[in-house]
Design an enzyme around this catalytic site. Sequence first.
Site: not given
Length: 402
Positions: A360, A262-265, A331-332, A225, A301
């Site tokens: 991510y 548990e680091p990800g980012r 197309c959005e 986190g 993101r």
Amino acid sequence: MSLESLAVRFGTPLYVDSADHILERLGLFQRALSGREHLICYAVKANPALAILKLLAERGAGFDIVSGGELERVLAAAPEAVDRVVFSGVGKTAEEIDRALAAGILEFNVESEAELELLATRAKKLKRRARFALRVNPDVFAETHPYISTGLHEHKFGIDIRQARRIYREAGGNRWLEAHGISVHIGSQIRAADPFGAAAARVSQLVAQLRQDGIALQSIDVGGGLGIDYHDGRFDAASIVREYVGAIESALAGFEGRLLLEPGRFLVAQAGALVTRVLNVKRNGRKTFVITDAAMNDLIRPALYQAYHEIVPVRPRAGKSRVVDVVGPVCETGDFFARDRRLAPVRPGDLLVLLDAGAYGMAQASNYNSRPRAAEVLVVGAKARLIRRRETMEDLLATERV
Ligand code: LLP
């Protein structure tokens, strides 16, 4: 490493990751924790590329997985690291549990009493004792985007911390369950150290109570986190990690066991960039749109969390900057990377790079609008290696029948 030559060699959109940067970040955590037994369990979901898993496993990292698919990735990339895997997630299936038990992972981070029962049943069936940690919900508020905040009672995650002591005691009667640790994860992209310290303090208190009950847990997993600065990539990562670890350590004073993170980012976000080519520059009324060949299916993101990613031209042109929207071909209206952003002048054919896209980014890419997913390159020292080839039209149709 010239992004221009990579774009020519591998095409665009292209994800480019730096191995050195990832290892440097891992080293920051390892050094900050050198005073105690620890294990950095990289959150595979941030970027599940096999080559990245292997790179991290070779430096002693473990893994936090949340699905059978992520387990297969670890087994494929670094089978020797399977005993360094923790399995999180609110909805594990019997098949996923069986596979993880047979593979011999370190621990299951259990998110409900029903899951603990299921784990016990499967363990008995396979005649394999299951090491578990309860993932407790500490009811700690952490300032972040509501979609990625997890530590309050109103969230679906974890077990009410007030129930945990009873559940550990009851589990003591089951010979197929081993109370191995305890875990907590309060959310993602959290920039302050205090909430991590507060969560760790609550867990630490519980661990002390459990010790009185004769339950000696071997590990505390404080989750992931830790956030980065998407606006200014040059912040002092080392001191942020020290502050973060300091807050946790002071909350865990008296605990002699192993600390899991548990680091990800924080490990991979700033190691990665998304390189895209400008297809068109278009004016509608007062607005200017820079249309790129990357879209929300490549990097969702901004659309999903109103996230900010810096965008810079690979080869800046002289001239006046303009306020533009940078958008993809999907197309959005939600398919944008930036709105009303000041950008140096660009022309069709120019390359742009979206920074801090290593976490991510590719991990959340999809085939929306039937767009093949991008290629991914890992830069190691002065060499670039294709670690994921671009999807083909054939890949796109491969699983379907008319
Ligand atoms: N551990 C658990 C149990 C998690 O659920 C997560 C992330 C992590 C660790 C890693 O968190 P990190 O260190 O990366 O913040 N897609 C969102 C982020 C979702 C995070 C989900 N859980 C985004 O693009 O911002």
